[in-house]
Design a protein around this motif. Structure first.
Motif, PDB file in Angstrom:
ATOM      1  N   PRO A   2      42.743-115.307  84.969  1.00  0.00           N
ATOM      2  CA  PRO A   2      41.904-115.675  84.276  1.00  0.00           C
ATOM      3  C   PRO A   2      42.215-117.324  83.997  1.00  0.00           C
ATOM      4  O   PRO A   2      43.412-117.789  84.157  1.00  0.00           O
ATOM      5  N   ILE A   3      41.358-118.128  83.225  1.00  0.00           N
ATOM      6  CA  ILE A   3      41.406-119.352  82.981  1.00  0.00           C
ATOM      7  C   ILE A   3      42.587-119.219  81.884  1.00  0.00           C
ATOM      8  O   ILE A   3      42.762-118.466  80.917  1.00  0.00           O
ATOM      9  N   SER A   4      43.437-120.482  81.872  1.00  0.00           N
ATOM     10  CA  SER A   4      44.517-120.395  80.820  1.00  0.00           C
ATOM     11  C   SER A   4      43.968-120.266  79.469  1.00  0.00           C
ATOM     12  O   SER A   4      43.046-120.846  79.038  1.00  0.00           O
ATOM     13  N   GLY A   5      44.574-119.367  78.656  1.00  0.00           N
ATOM     14  CA  GLY A   5      44.007-119.449  77.257  1.00  0.00           C
ATOM     15  C   GLY A   5      42.883-118.074  76.942  1.00  0.00           C
ATOM     16  O   GLY A   5      42.748-117.732  75.955  1.00  0.00           O
ATOM     17  N   HIS A   6      42.344-117.627  78.114  1.00  0.00           N
ATOM     18  CA  HIS A   6      41.261-116.436  78.127  1.00  0.00           C
ATOM     19  C   HIS A   6      42.089-115.161  77.899  1.00  0.00           C
ATOM     20  O   HIS A   6      42.833-114.871  78.799  1.00  0.00           O
ATOM     21  N   LYS A   7      41.373-114.416  77.122  1.00  0.00           N
ATOM     22  CA  LYS A   7      42.228-113.215  76.879  1.00  0.00           C
ATOM     23  C   LYS A   7      41.391-111.792  77.430  1.00  0.00           C
ATOM     24  O   LYS A   7      41.661-110.935  77.227  1.00  0.00           O
ATOM     25  N   SER A   8      40.139-112.354  78.061  1.00  0.00           N
ATOM     26  CA  SER A   8      39.285-111.283  78.366  1.00  0.00           C
ATOM     27  C   SER A   8      38.975-111.278  79.819  1.00  0.00           C
ATOM     28  O   SER A   8      38.683-112.481  80.307  1.00  0.00           O
ATOM     29  N   VAL A   9      39.153-110.200  80.531  1.00  0.00           N
ATOM     30  CA  VAL A   9      38.795-110.421  81.765  1.00  0.00           C
ATOM     31  C   VAL A   9      37.886-109.057  82.356  1.00  0.00           C
ATOM     32  O   VAL A   9      37.998-107.899  81.925  1.00  0.00           O
ATOM     33  N   SER A  10      36.873-109.394  83.048  1.00  0.00           N
ATOM     34  CA  SER A  10      35.608-108.439  83.265  1.00  0.00           C
ATOM     35  C   SER A  10      35.642-108.634  84.842  1.00  0.00           C
ATOM     36  O   SER A  10      35.691-109.524  85.624  1.00  0.00           O
ATOM     37  N   TRP A  11      35.202-107.285  85.430  1.00  0.00           N
ATOM     38  CA  TRP A  11      34.918-106.967  86.895  1.00  0.00           C
ATOM     39  C   TRP A  11      33.478-106.795  87.176  1.00  0.00           C
ATOM     40  O   TRP A  11      32.886-105.976  86.397  1.00  0.00           O
ATOM     41  N   TYR A  12      32.860-107.300  88.087  1.00  0.00           N
ATOM     42  CA  TYR A  12      31.645-107.168  88.688  1.00  0.00           C
ATOM     43  C   TYR A  12      31.472-106.661  90.113  1.00  0.00           C
ATOM     44  O   TYR A  12      32.537-107.323  90.871  1.00  0.00           O
ATOM     45  N   ALA A  15      31.020-104.823  99.222  1.00  0.00           N
ATOM     46  CA  ALA A  15      30.199-105.760  98.271  1.00  0.00           C
ATOM     47  C   ALA A  15      31.414-106.764  98.047  1.00  0.00           C
ATOM     48  O   ALA A  15      32.530-107.003  98.551  1.00  0.00           O
ATOM     49  N   LEU A  16      30.636-107.919  97.412  1.00  0.00           N
ATOM     50  CA  LEU A  16      31.491-108.911  96.604  1.00  0.00           C
ATOM     51  C   LEU A  16      32.059-108.607  95.337  1.00  0.00           C
ATOM     52  O   LEU A  16      31.020-108.132  94.432  1.00  0.00           O
ATOM     53  N   TYR A  17      33.193-108.703  94.921  1.00  0.00           N
ATOM     54  CA  TYR A  17      33.664-108.165  93.782  1.00  0.00           C
ATOM     55  C   TYR A  17      34.278-109.566  93.098  1.00  0.00           C
ATOM     56  O   TYR A  17      34.998-110.117  93.397  1.00  0.00           O
ATOM     57  N   LEU A  18      33.543-109.642  91.799  1.00  0.00           N
ATOM     58  CA  LEU A  18      33.624-110.640  91.106  1.00  0.00           C
ATOM     59  C   LEU A  18      34.460-110.503  89.750  1.00  0.00           C
ATOM     60  O   LEU A  18      34.132-109.474  89.367  1.00  0.00           O
ATOM     61  N   CYS A  19      35.397-111.460  89.418  1.00  0.00           N
ATOM     62  CA  CYS A  19      36.087-111.473  88.215  1.00  0.00           C
ATOM     63  C   CYS A  19      35.716-112.528  87.264  1.00  0.00           C
ATOM     64  O   CYS A  19      35.191-113.559  87.637  1.00  0.00           O
ATOM     65  N   ALA A  20      35.424-112.132  85.931  1.00  0.00           N
ATOM     66  CA  ALA A  20      34.862-113.045  85.294  1.00  0.00           C
ATOM     67  C   ALA A  20      35.917-113.203  83.688  1.00  0.00           C
ATOM     68  O   ALA A  20      36.494-112.420  83.402  1.00  0.00           O
ATOM     69  N   SER A  21      36.181-114.363  83.570  1.00  0.00           N
ATOM     70  CA  SER A  21      37.197-114.675  82.413  1.00  0.00           C
ATOM     71  C   SER A  21      36.287-115.339  81.121  1.00  0.00           C
ATOM     72  O   SER A  21      35.582-116.009  81.257  1.00  0.00           O
ATOM     73  N   SER A  22      37.011-114.767  79.892  1.00  0.00           N
ATOM     74  CA  SER A  22      36.435-115.413  78.766  1.00  0.00           C
ATOM     75  C   SER A  22      37.473-115.279  77.427  1.00  0.00           C
ATOM     76  O   SER A  22      38.310-114.519  77.772  1.00  0.00           O
ATOM     77  N   TRP A  23      37.146-116.118  76.668  1.00  0.00           N
ATOM     78  CA  TRP A  23      38.141-116.254  75.382  1.00  0.00           C
ATOM     79  C   TRP A  23      38.227-115.107  74.659  1.00  0.00           C
ATOM     80  O   TRP A  23      39.176-114.427  74.440  1.00  0.00           O
ATOM     81  N   GLU A  57      31.197-117.355  76.378  1.00  0.00           N
ATOM     82  CA  GLU A  57      30.895-117.832  77.635  1.00  0.00           C
ATOM     83  C   GLU A  57      31.912-117.291  78.775  1.00  0.00           C
ATOM     84  O   GLU A  57      33.174-117.486  78.595  1.00  0.00           O
ATOM     85  N   ALA A  58      31.143-116.639  79.792  1.00  0.00           N
ATOM     86  CA  ALA A  58      31.945-116.002  80.924  1.00  0.00           C
ATOM     87  C   ALA A  58      32.090-117.180  82.154  1.00  0.00           C
ATOM     88  O   ALA A  58      31.071-117.608  82.346  1.00  0.00           O
ATOM     89  N   PHE A  59      33.219-117.187  82.938  1.00  0.00           N
ATOM     90  CA  PHE A  59      33.304-118.039  83.825  1.00  0.00           C
ATOM     91  C   PHE A  59      33.800-117.050  85.018  1.00  0.00           C
ATOM     92  O   PHE A  59      34.815-116.403  84.863  1.00  0.00           O
ATOM     93  N   PHE A  60      33.251-117.249  86.145  1.00  0.00           N
ATOM     94  CA  PHE A  60      33.537-116.373  87.086  1.00  0.00           C
ATOM     95  C   PHE A  60      34.243-117.176  88.511  1.00  0.00           C
ATOM     96  O   PHE A  60      34.342-118.265  88.486  1.00  0.00           O
ATOM     97  N   GLY A  61      35.315-116.330  89.031  1.00  0.00           N
ATOM     98  CA  GLY A  61      35.866-116.837  90.174  1.00  0.00           C
ATOM     99  C   GLY A  61      35.071-116.661  91.418  1.00  0.00           C
ATOM    100  O   GLY A  61      33.749-116.434  91.278  1.00  0.00           O
ATOM    101  N   GLN A  62      35.614-116.925  92.707  1.00  0.00           N
ATOM    102  CA  GLN A  62      34.865-117.013  93.909  1.00  0.00           C
ATOM    103  C   GLN A  62      34.489-115.712  94.506  1.00  0.00           C
ATOM    104  O   GLN A  62      33.883-115.557  95.344  1.00  0.00           O
ATOM    105  N   GLY A  63      35.239-114.614  94.063  1.00  0.00           N
ATOM    106  CA  GLY A  63      34.943-113.339  94.407  1.00  0.00           C
ATOM    107  C   GLY A  63      35.869-112.861  95.664  1.00  0.00           C
ATOM    108  O   GLY A  63      36.589-113.542  96.301  1.00  0.00           O
TER     109      GLY A  63
END
Lengths: 112, 114
Positions: free
Chosen positions: A25-35, A87-95, A100-106
């Motif tokens: 995740p982005i530095s400082g973000h504590k939440s990770v979600s998968w899609y 599929a494309l598996y996406l990871c999202a990071s948020s504080w 607000e969620a920010f996604f990786g490139q998958g």
């Protein structure tokens, strides 16, 4: 600052195999979600982790599992791969859990 | 069950046109709404986040509005450019005891010709 990083970018597996996908995740973000995003559809929620604990789970079979490490990075594991897991598996990071969620490139997973 | 619908599914316009993308959702009890851009085979780029207490957000040529009571959001793109060609996804934040999930529409695929 580095954004959300996922590895690997592409992966080809055979039916029945196991796969592990990784997310930082982005530095400082504590939440990770998968899609999971199949072609032509919007992403579907798989898991949310916050402070190393599972906070939410989508409608996916038990073959899908995940964990979050003390440094807040995360792994998504899929067992007994099926063709439909391609599929494309996406990871999202948020504080936080609902900030607000920010996604990786998958990671593009192809099961043959 | 929260469902998100995006209309139209695809849109082709000449460069310079102003355009509107639509997003509707069935449950007005949302926390946030976020618009994303996705280039083919790539991840999602966040465009605008509208918190539930807000009615609109602006960034450059983009303006997004939110009307929770009617279950609608619109993304307005001014003076479109070929570089705007991509799929635009709308997502609502579903907050509950089981964490927070983003519920996505299927997207609007935009093609801007020069």
């Amino acid at each position: 600052d580095a954004g959300v990083t996922q590895s690997p970018t592409h992966l080809i597996k055979t039916r029945g195999q196991h796969v592990t996908l990784r997310c930082s995740p982005i530095s400082g973000h504590k939440s990770v979600s998968w899609y999971q995003q199949v072609l032509g559809q919007g992403p579907q929620f798989i898991f949310q982790y916050y402070e190393k604990e599972e906070r939410g789970r989508g409608n996916f079979p038990d073959r899908f599992s995940a964990r979050q490490f003390p440094n807040y990075s995360s792994e998504l594991n899929v067992n007994a791969l099926l063709l439909g897991d391609s599929a494309l598996y996406l990871c999202a990071s948020s504080w936080g859990t609902n900030t607000e969620a920010f996604f990786g490139q998958g990671t593009r997973l192809t099961v043959v | 069950k929260q469902e998100v619908t995006q209309i139209p599914a695809a849109l082709s316009v000449p460069e310079g046109e102003n355009l509107v993308l639509n997003c509707s959702f069935t449950d007005s009890a949302i926390y946030n709404l976020q618009w994303f851009r996705q280039d083919p085979g790539k991840g999602l780029t966040s465009l605008l986040l509208i918190q539930s207490s807000q009615r609109e957000q602006t960034s450059g040529r983009l303006n997004a509005s939110l009307d929770k009571s009617s279950g609608r959001s619109t993304l307005y793109i001014a003076a479109s450019q070929p570089g705007d060609s991509a799929t635009y996804l709308c997502a609502v934040y579903r907050d509950g005891q089981a964490g927070t999930a983003l519920i996505f529409g299927k997207g609007t695929t935009l093609s801007v010709s020069s």
